[in-house]
Design a protein around this motif. Structure first.
Motif, PDB file in Angstrom:
ATOM      1  N   GLU A 113       2.252  -2.085   8.423  1.00 42.04           N
ATOM      2  CA  GLU A 113       1.558  -1.389   9.334  1.00 42.04           C
ATOM      3  C   GLU A 113       0.204  -0.667   8.714  1.00 42.04           C
ATOM      4  OE1 GLU A 113       3.757   2.057  10.904  1.00 42.04           O
ATOM      5  OE2 GLU A 113       5.041   2.022   8.793  1.00 42.04           O
ATOM      6  N   HIS A 114       0.357  -0.433   7.543  1.00 42.66           N
ATOM      7  CA  HIS A 114      -0.859   0.301   6.968  1.00 42.66           C
ATOM      8  C   HIS A 114      -1.950  -0.577   6.658  1.00 42.66           C
ATOM      9  CE1 HIS A 114       1.629   3.823   7.179  1.00 42.66           C
ATOM     10  NE2 HIS A 114       2.488   3.568   6.369  1.00 42.66           N
ATOM     11  N   GLY A 138       2.489   6.739  -1.953  1.00 45.62           N
ATOM     12  CA  GLY A 138       1.515   6.282  -2.692  1.00 45.62           C
ATOM     13  C   GLY A 138       0.824   4.860  -2.371  1.00 45.62           C
ATOM     14  N   VAL A 139       1.837   4.328  -1.868  1.00 48.49           N
ATOM     15  CA  VAL A 139       1.421   2.874  -1.426  1.00 48.49           C
ATOM     16  C   VAL A 139       0.597   2.990  -0.163  1.00 48.49           C
ATOM     17  CG1 VAL A 139       2.161   0.727  -0.293  1.00 48.49           C
ATOM     18  CG2 VAL A 139       3.206   1.768  -2.595  1.00 48.49           C
ATOM     19  N   GLN A 140       0.981   4.051   0.799  1.00 45.39           N
ATOM     20  CA  GLN A 140       0.083   4.243   1.823  1.00 45.39           C
ATOM     21  C   GLN A 140      -1.085   4.684   1.731  1.00 45.39           C
ATOM     22  OE1 GLN A 140       2.175   6.736   5.003  1.00 45.39           O
ATOM     23  NE2 GLN A 140       0.475   6.920   6.180  1.00 45.39           N
ATOM     24  N   LEU A 186      -7.352  -0.020   0.457  1.00 43.77           N
ATOM     25  CA  LEU A 186      -7.463  -1.391   0.302  1.00 43.77           C
ATOM     26  C   LEU A 186      -7.779  -2.067   1.731  1.00 43.77           C
ATOM     27  CD1 LEU A 186      -6.907  -3.854  -1.229  1.00 43.77           C
ATOM     28  CD2 LEU A 186      -4.575  -3.493  -0.343  1.00 43.77           C
ATOM     29  N   ASP A 187      -7.416  -1.322   2.839  1.00 44.38           N
ATOM     30  CA  ASP A 187      -7.422  -2.274   4.130  1.00 44.38           C
ATOM     31  C   ASP A 187      -9.072  -2.412   4.443  1.00 44.38           C
ATOM     32  OD1 ASP A 187      -6.169  -3.522   6.149  1.00 44.38           O
ATOM     33  OD2 ASP A 187      -6.558  -1.692   7.526  1.00 44.38           O
ATOM     34  N   PRO A 188      -9.688  -1.264   4.399  1.00 46.88           N
ATOM     35  CA  PRO A 188     -11.213  -1.205   4.852  1.00 46.88           C
ATOM     36  C   PRO A 188     -11.740  -1.985   3.948  1.00 46.88           C
ATOM     37  CG  PRO A 188     -10.449   0.915   4.164  1.00 46.88           C
ATOM     38  CD  PRO A 188      -9.257   0.360   4.353  1.00 46.88           C
ATOM     39  N   ALA A 189     -11.689  -1.947   2.886  1.00 46.29           N
ATOM     40  CA  ALA A 189     -12.470  -2.468   1.675  1.00 46.29           C
ATOM     41  C   ALA A 189     -12.261  -4.136   1.759  1.00 46.29           C
ATOM     42  CB  ALA A 189     -12.239  -1.914   0.178  1.00 46.29           C
TER      43      ALA A 189
END
Lengths: 535, 449
Positions: free
Chosen positions: B85-86, B320-322, B328-331
């Motif tokens: 979901e992240h 941490g992962v969130q 990470l997600d937008p990039a």
């Protein structure tokens, strides 16, 4: 001719000596110990190495000439190239014993303390190089290591002191004095390892015993010698340490057991040779461990130290990599390693004794110029390997060549700006596993080609060395070129080089200005591989 | 209708100021021309997750199992594939991505695994294997290249310094490194201003007061010194010194280095990538690939940059992962859309991986430990048939249930996607020729386009 000789003497004794700083002490300090004799051990080193050539059919390189030797030994002991005021007298000194004198001078100089403090700090506290919260412990650690090196404290005592440094139960330690200076303490070692028994176990085994124990931390490897329980039993010597918030280290006295993570297994301290500490001794368990690690009977301790010091002077250990002294990774010269370890131990773990023995050997004094391809295997030590410089060696050597002290000294108005120093250090940090395979990066090349330090070094207004050379009224062009060679490369130019560069300067170079052309010569020398590599 | 400018011509003219950014419709035309250009070299962008990211909280969730943790899976644009979901934006780009959920690499030490996953070989014995970046740089180089063929953005090298050196391929294929040791606190505007500088190549201009003819004469004299030194003292250190100067000089004289001028990009696009080291590093990767650089890697090791082990979540794995997913997600998703908009996606292979994954079992510190027996790698873009999942792990995540993939299989797959013959041999430092990928790999052909 007479005039020229006069002027050379005048320059070396006058302008340059004054501007370019330190001289070797006139009468080198005598070694403090009566026995054993380092020169005798140097001879034994050579015999083992020569036997290796014979077995491999290798032909050794020539011995290094005086200039090659002086530059190398200055870099290796004092962490910087020699000043012009050191090179000239050394090259002209007819004394057959001058190499030994130079070594003694360097071992007694502040440069030795500086350089080996950097070397030990980067080996023992590599965490400092990534910056962050730990930086404040650097000062205390530096003060401690410098004091020990200046006293030539025996190596086993240094390690013991480091391992047994008192840990209080108070907050934020060690305390800074009212003036804001840190007291001399190696506590940074424990803070750098986050006070964790597992980190301390891995680090101490690597650094002081040459054993890579940490592979056994998570699970047993079918092939590896060390088992998971051994790892944690060794870590249990540090079981009393606790780190709360960053840099808040506490110790629970008497705590000697820990639980292997993700298991129910509780282990107590066991030495790596399988022996148990004396149960009646209820002292600090770190004391018990330090006693075992630094004991003369410990087969790992002296060998690991000797191997690291060998790596320091040759760029590659007798065991390579230095922290992997396992049976399946044998030394290139096993008997030599054993003998050096035994002698080091017998000398009372005297670092300077071991350094003398190594640098006085013919093996260390081989040239790096290749005369036969059989010399290419670095583990034969048939010619000196080219070695990369540490960031500190590069920056400090640039400062020497340029004529500015790189360490702030109250009496000198010109120092290398701290920001420039740290930027340069960062540029040259990282990236090498073995120093004999050091590679120059594009960014490093650009920093030296166009960056501020070399630009200033070759700026007629700002460069002290260049200004001294350009303005020296009695120097002809050839003398000037020679002085720049001595400043940057610690040698006189060859006949061909002298001709080529003199012609260039006399023609005025690209700009028609002989002064700028001299700046070009200096730029070329500072950008050469000969400058940037220890050879 | 006049013939469209080639991409190279266009970039040259743009660099020279002959074409403004306002030429209407240029982007679409150029993208179309680029996509159909048969001459276009393939490039590769490696997103390197230093520290070992948790597969269970990114690409291979285990909802309903104790090992699963609190993260929920979400649907993606490809029916049947779910991810964390992240990673909502990446979920929308799933058709360009293929997830391999069945990596088995068996090495769970940071240093050794870093070497293994970057070179394809375990660090044993005397051979110094080159990392993937050096291999691709060598295979794809062209004589006219001005920027080194391997650019590494924001690496953290201490875990395995040799895994960032070119090994037996030699100094010519060493990475050009930018953005190293750069750290900025998230949300610190002053620090962000330095970010642009950290991602540039420093000291490219001649020092003040030095004129071009003078610089040329200096280089001429230096070259004579270097030739002599190298001849007397042959070896990797002396050779690398000379090579670095040659490459540095070439870059100094190049227009292509404008790739590093991120200020040329519109603010909205820069925002979309994320105003942090990794986000801007991904944008830089696109600009480099656009100028024909064959291999670019961008490291995500922590939120502030300059951290090795952000993904090394032994403690408090989930926050941490969130937080890292939010970087990470937008990039990563913007990189995909940006490459696609410019017609570069079909010729650019994307790789997302770290040195290993993490234990399915959650430890007593709400963390996950090192785990190399069943973890995930993601491939996408050029040469990859996206929108699929290869391999499967058991319901508890502990074992591979289907289609185990080794590091050799992965490297062979990467080579095929890039059009590189992985059986080709290079001469190693011990005088023995070595195949680009050894051990008779079984490439994952089902994900190749």
């Amino acid at each position: 001719m007479a005039g020229r000789g006069l002027c050379r003497r005048r320059i070396s004794a006058g302008v340059l000596a004054a501007l370019l700083g330190l001289c070797l002490p006139a009468d080198a300090q005598k070694t403090g110990r009566s026995a054993p004799d380092p020169a005798e051990l140097a001879g034994r080193i050579d015999r083992y190495i020569e036997a290796g050539w014979k077995a491999a059919g290798a032909k050794p390189a020539d011995l290094a000439d005086d200039a090659e030797f002086l530059r190398r030994v200055c870099l290796d002991i004092a962490g910087r190239i020699p000043y012009v005021s050191e090179v000239r007298p050394f090259l002209d000194d007819p004394d057959p014993n001058k190499r030994r004198k130079a070594v003694e001078g360097l071992l007694a100089s502040p440069g030795y303390v500086n350089h080996f403090a950097n070397v030990f700090r980067s080996a023992w506290l590599p965490e400092l190089e990534t910056g962050g919260d730990l930086a404040f412990t650097a000062q205390g650690f530096d003060a401690w290591i410098r004091a020990r090196l200046a006293e030539n404290t025996p190596y086993n005592r240094m390690v013991r002191e480091l391992l047994t440094v008192p840990v209080m139960t108070s907050r934020r330690q060690p305390a800074a004095s009212p003036e804001g200076r840190m007291e001399a303490t190696p506590i940074g070692f424990f803070l750098g390892k986050e006070g964790k028994p597992e980190n301390l176990a891995a680090a101490t085994a690597r650094m002081f015993l040459g054993i890579r124990l940490e592979c056994a931390q998570c699970h047993n490897h079918p092939t590896a010698q060390w088992k998971q329980e051994q790892f944690w039993s060794y870590a249990a010597f540090f079981a009393g340490l606790q780190m709360g918030n960053p840099l808040e280290l506490r110790e629970v006295p008497g705590q000697r057991e820990l639980v292997i993570p993700n298991t129910q297994t509780v282990v107590g301290p066991v030495y790596l040779d399988g022996r148990l500490p004396d149960q009646r001794d209820r002292g600090n368990s770190r004391e018990l461990l330090a006693e075992w690690i630094t004991s003369r009977d410990n087969p790992f301790f002296a060998r690991a130290a000797v191997n690291r010091l060998w790596e320091h002077f040759f760029g590659i250990g007798l065991v390579d990599p230095v922290d992997d002294m396992e049976p399946e990774n044998p030394p290139s010269h096993p008997e030599l390693l054993d003998e050096l370890a035994a002698e080091f131990s017998a000398s009372g773990f005297d670092l300077k004794f071991l350094i003398r023995a190594i640098v006085l050997s013919k093996t260390y004094q081989r040239s790096s110029v290749q005369t036969d391809t059989s010399q290419d295997d670095p583990r034969l030590f048939a010619r000196m390997s080219l070695r990369g410089l540490t960031p500190e060696q590069i920056v400090d050597s640039l400062a020497v060549a340029v004529g500015i002290p790189s360490e702030p000294e109250p009496s000198t108005p010109f120092v290398l700006r701290p920001t420039l120093r740290s930027e340069l250090l960062a540029r040259f940090r990282g990236g090498t596993a073995r120093r004999i395979e050091t590679q120059t990066s594009i960014l490093q090349a650009l920093a030296l080609m166009n960056g501020p330090l070399v630009s200033e070094a070759t700026d007629l207004e700002k460069s002290r060395t260049l200004a001294a050379v350009v303005d020296a009224p009695f120097l002809d062009v050839r003398d000037k070129v020679e002085t720049l060679f001595l400043a940057a490369l610690s040698r006189r130019p060859t006949e061909a080089e002298a001709k080529r560069f003199v012609r260039y300067v006399e023609s005025g170079g690209a700009t028609g200005d002989p002064h700028k052309a001299l700046a070009d010569v200096f730029w070329v020398l500072l950008n050469s591989g000969e400058f940037l590599l220890n050879h | 209708m006049p013939k469209l400018l080639s991409r190279r011509e266009w970039l040259r003219m743009q660099a020279a100021g002959a074409i403004g950014l306002s030429v209407s419709g240029w982007l679409e035309q150029l993208a179309a021309a680029t996509a159909t250009d048969p001459q276009r070299r393939r490039s590769c962008i490696l997103l390197w997750m230093s520290g070992g990211p948790s597969q269970l909280d990114t690409w291979d969730l285990k909802p309903g199992h104790d090992n699963g943790g609190p993260f929920k899976p979400i649907a993606t644009s490809v029916p049947g594939i779910q991810i964390s979901e992240h990673l909502p934006k990446l979920a929308q780009q799933m058709k360009h991505l293929a997830i391999i959920r069945s990596m088995n690499t068996r090495e769970a030490d940071h240093g050794r695994a870093t070497y293994l996953m970057r070179t394809g070989v375990m660090p044993t014995g005397p051979i110094q294997y080159p990392p993937l970046g050096s291999i691709v740089a060598k295979e794809k180089e062209l004589p006219e290249d001005e920027i080194p063929g391997f650019v590494s953005i924001a690496p953290f090298r201490s875990l395995s310094p040799t895994a960032f050196q070119p090994g037996f391929l030699g100094p010519r294929y060493a990475p050009l490194i930018v953005g190293e040791s750069f750290a900025v606190r998230p949300g610190d505007p002053a620090g962000l201003a330095d970010l642009d500088k950290a991602l540039k190549v420093q000291d490219l201009d001649l020092a003040p007061g030095v004129v071009r003819e003078q610089a040329d004469r200096r280089m001429e004299l230096l070259d004579e010194m270097e030739s002599r030194f190298l001849k007397q003292r042959p070896g990797v250190s002396s050779l690398s010194h000379r090579t670095a100067y040659e490459q540095a000089l070439r870059m100094m004289r190049s227009q292509a280095v404008k790739a590093f001028d991120l200020e040329e990009e519109p603010a909205s696009l820069r925002d979309a990538y994320g105003r942090n080291l990794f986000g801007q590093g991904c944008l830089l990767a696109r600009r480099l690939v656009e100028r024909g650089v064959p291999f670019v890697e961008v490291t995500l090791g922590g939120l502030a940059g300059a951290e090795a082990l952000g993904w090394d979540t032994h403690v408090n794995n989930f926050p941490g992962v969130q937080a890292l997913s939010n970087v990470l997600d937008p990039a990563f998703s913007t990189l995909i859309t940006d490459l696609r908009d410019r017609g570069l996606l079909d010729t650019t292979l994307l790789i997302w991986m770290g040195e290993f994954g993490r234990t399915p079992r959650i430890n007593n510190s709400q963390g996950r430990d090192h785990f190399a027996n069943a973890w995930s790698v993601v491939l996408g873009g050029g040469g990859i048939r996206g929108g699929q999942v290869v391999g499967k792990t058991s319901p508890d995540g502990m074992e591979i249930a289907e289609r185990p993939v080794t590091v050799h299989d992965l490297f062979a797959t990467i080579c095929l996607a890039l059009g590189i013959d992985y059986n080709k041999k290079n001469m190693s430092n011990v005088g023995r020729p070595v195949k680009i990928v050894e051990k008779n790999p079984q490439p994952v052909t089902e994900i190749l386009a």
